[in-house]
Design a protein around this motif. Structure first.
Motif, PDB file in Angstrom:
ATOM      1  N   PHE A   1       0.779  -1.291  -0.041  1.00  0.00           N
ATOM      2  CA  PHE A   1       0.057  -0.103   0.103  1.00  0.00           C
ATOM      3  C   PHE A   1       0.765   1.295  -0.130  1.00  0.00           C
ATOM      4  CE2 PHE A   1      -3.278  -3.116   1.068  1.00  0.00           C
ATOM      5  CZ  PHE A   1      -4.520  -2.292   0.331  1.00  0.00           C
ATOM      6  N   ALA A   2       2.150   1.219   0.359  1.00  0.00           N
ATOM      7  CA  ALA A   2       2.947   2.253   0.532  1.00  0.00           C
ATOM      8  C   ALA A   2       3.496   2.546  -0.927  1.00  0.00           C
ATOM      9  CB  ALA A   2       4.213   1.947   1.405  1.00  0.00           C
ATOM     10  N   LYS A   3       3.539   1.415  -1.608  1.00  0.00           N
ATOM     11  CA  LYS A   3       4.011   1.784  -3.231  1.00  0.00           C
ATOM     12  C   LYS A   3       2.927   2.161  -4.208  1.00  0.00           C
ATOM     13  CE  LYS A   3       8.325   0.187  -2.744  1.00  0.00           C
ATOM     14  NZ  LYS A   3       9.508   0.512  -3.481  1.00  0.00           N
ATOM     15  N   LEU A   4       1.429   1.745  -3.778  1.00  0.00           N
ATOM     16  CA  LEU A   4       0.495   2.090  -4.838  1.00  0.00           C
ATOM     17  C   LEU A   4       0.563   3.599  -5.141  1.00  0.00           C
ATOM     18  CD1 LEU A   4      -2.109  -0.530  -3.645  1.00  0.00           C
ATOM     19  CD2 LEU A   4      -1.189  -0.292  -5.882  1.00  0.00           C
ATOM     20  N   PRO A   5       0.768   4.606  -4.333  1.00  0.00           N
ATOM     21  CA  PRO A   5       0.369   6.029  -4.730  1.00  0.00           C
ATOM     22  C   PRO A   5       1.650   6.016  -5.949  1.00  0.00           C
ATOM     23  CG  PRO A   5       0.330   5.712  -2.553  1.00  0.00           C
ATOM     24  CD  PRO A   5       0.870   4.487  -3.050  1.00  0.00           C
ATOM     25  N   GLY A   6       2.402   5.543  -6.191  1.00  0.00           N
ATOM     26  CA  GLY A   6       3.332   5.857  -7.272  1.00  0.00           C
ATOM     27  C   GLY A   6       2.727   5.554  -8.624  1.00  0.00           C
ATOM     28  N   LEU A   7       1.919   4.527  -8.670  1.00  0.00           N
ATOM     29  CA  LEU A   7       0.997   4.322  -9.783  1.00  0.00           C
ATOM     30  C   LEU A   7       0.391   5.498 -10.392  1.00  0.00           C
ATOM     31  CD1 LEU A   7      -0.263   2.132 -11.645  1.00  0.00           C
ATOM     32  CD2 LEU A   7      -2.356   2.042  -9.938  1.00  0.00           C
ATOM     33  N   PHE A   8       0.144   6.534  -9.312  1.00  0.00           N
ATOM     34  CA  PHE A   8      -0.503   7.572 -10.246  1.00  0.00           C
ATOM     35  C   PHE A   8       0.302   8.722 -10.941  1.00  0.00           C
ATOM     36  CE2 PHE A   8      -3.360   5.689  -7.086  1.00  0.00           C
ATOM     37  CZ  PHE A   8      -4.800   5.852  -7.601  1.00  0.00           C
ATOM     38  N   LYS A   9       1.549   8.358 -10.746  1.00  0.00           N
ATOM     39  CA  LYS A   9       2.716   9.114 -11.011  1.00  0.00           C
ATOM     40  C   LYS A   9       3.241   8.353 -12.348  1.00  0.00           C
ATOM     41  CE  LYS A   9       4.347  11.191  -6.838  1.00  0.00           C
ATOM     42  NZ  LYS A   9       5.493  11.255  -6.023  1.00  0.00           N
ATOM     43  N   GLN A  10       3.392   7.453 -12.452  1.00  0.00           N
ATOM     44  CA  GLN A  10       4.010   6.658 -13.345  1.00  0.00           C
ATOM     45  C   GLN A  10       3.032   5.795 -14.337  1.00  0.00           C
ATOM     46  OE1 GLN A  10       7.208   6.422 -14.087  1.00  0.00           O
ATOM     47  NE2 GLN A  10       7.983   7.331 -12.211  1.00  0.00           N
ATOM     48  N   GLY A  11       1.771   5.724 -13.881  1.00  0.00           N
ATOM     49  CA  GLY A  11       0.512   5.103 -14.601  1.00  0.00           C
ATOM     50  C   GLY A  11       0.998   3.361 -14.915  1.00  0.00           C
ATOM     51  N   TYR A  12       1.905   2.976 -14.505  1.00  0.00           N
ATOM     52  CA  TYR A  12       2.247   1.582 -14.672  1.00  0.00           C
ATOM     53  C   TYR A  12       3.028   1.003 -13.275  1.00  0.00           C
ATOM     54  CZ  TYR A  12       3.874  -2.924 -16.642  1.00  0.00           C
ATOM     55  OH  TYR A  12       4.078  -4.229 -16.850  1.00  0.00           O
ATOM     56  N   HIS A  13       2.757  -0.068 -12.986  1.00  0.00           N
ATOM     57  CA  HIS A  13       3.276  -0.526 -11.606  1.00  0.00           C
ATOM     58  C   HIS A  13       3.662  -2.138 -11.553  1.00  0.00           C
ATOM     59  CE1 HIS A  13       5.130  -0.062  -7.765  1.00  0.00           C
ATOM     60  NE2 HIS A  13       4.004   0.552  -7.265  1.00  0.00           N
ATOM     61  N   ILE A  14       4.648  -2.517 -11.002  1.00  0.00           N
ATOM     62  CA  ILE A  14       4.497  -4.156 -10.738  1.00  0.00           C
ATOM     63  C   ILE A  14       4.932  -4.176  -9.228  1.00  0.00           C
ATOM     64  CG2 ILE A  14       6.035  -6.153 -11.260  1.00  0.00           C
ATOM     65  CD1 ILE A  14       6.821  -4.740 -13.899  1.00  0.00           C
ATOM     66  N   LEU A  15       4.127  -5.203  -8.675  1.00  0.00           N
ATOM     67  CA  LEU A  15       4.200  -5.625  -7.214  1.00  0.00           C
ATOM     68  C   LEU A  15       4.523  -7.068  -7.255  1.00  0.00           C
ATOM     69  CD1 LEU A  15       1.115  -3.751  -5.781  1.00  0.00           C
ATOM     70  CD2 LEU A  15       3.104  -2.974  -5.512  1.00  0.00           C
TER      71      LEU A  15
END
Length: 215
Positions: free
Chosen positions: A146-160
């Motif tokens: 959950f600490a990493k998820l906000p980064g999705l709104f900056k990059q648009g793409y994320h891997i967990l």
């Protein structure tokens, strides 16, 4: 006025949008949106094709899919290509497509039926309880995820990567790829993604992995 291939084929068969609306009992605006490729509604596509007397595939081509199916293809295609250099390969795993809310507890709104084979749960168990996904992440991984998820709104793409509780009570390592979907005004409307079980490929079964994320 946009002239699409489906429109051309309808006109070639002697059918206008008004005639199709009357023959199918559908609203003219619905017919127009489907023929313009602005809406991918399988039932309307089927009604139009049956009325004209040709197959959905011949009339709509790539559009002969539901909006969800098209979105799934877009996700899986996008997660290949230029992402390959930073994305682990899991040839023995199958992909489960899902969508989730872009806010709050990021509750699942849709998940593919094959999630039963992956995690043992039925799709409705995820969608009927907005906290189901969050509540089944391993407690040692939840805060990190959950600490990493906000980064999705900056990059648009994320891997967990994280551990998720299987129906049988054991934990499986999950490789989770997320893509943010925005509307025409740039507002987040949905998160779509795919998950695979990487437990067998993960050499550190009991140690959280770092997320593969471009900062």
């Amino acid at each position: 006025m946009k002239i699409t291939n489906p429109k051309k084929k309808c006109l070639a068969e002697g059918w206008t949008q008004k005639m199709l609306a009357e023959a199918t009992g559908r609203n003219k605006s619905e017919i127009s949106m489907v023929l313009n490729g602005e809406r991918f509604t399988r039932s309307i596509q089927k009604d139009i094709a049956l009325t004209i007397g040709i197959s959905e595939e011949k009339l709509f081509g790539e559009w002969a899919r539901t909006e969800r199916q098209l979105k799934q293809k877009e996700i899986t295609t996008g997660m290949e290509g230029d992402k390959k250099s930073r994305q682990p390969k899991h040839p023995n795993s199958f992909v489960v497509i899902y969508s989730r809310k872009p806010l709050g507890n990021f509750g699942i709104t849709f998940v593919g039926d094959n999630v039963v084979s992956l995690l043992g749960y039925k799709p409705q168990e995820f969608t009927e309880d907005s906290g189901f996904w969050a509540n089944h992440i391993h407690q040692e991984d939840a805060a990190r995820v959950f600490a990493k998820l906000p980064g999705l709104f900056k990059q648009g793409y994320h891997i967990l990567t994280y551990r998720f509780m299987h129906k049988d009570g054991t934990y499986r390592w999950i490789h989770d790829e997320l893509k943010l979907v925005r509307d025409a005004a740039g507002r987040p409307v949905e998160i779509v993604g795919c998950i695979v079980d990487i437990t067998k490929q993960n050499p550190r079964h009991n140690t959280p992995q770092e997320d593969n994320f471009d900062s």
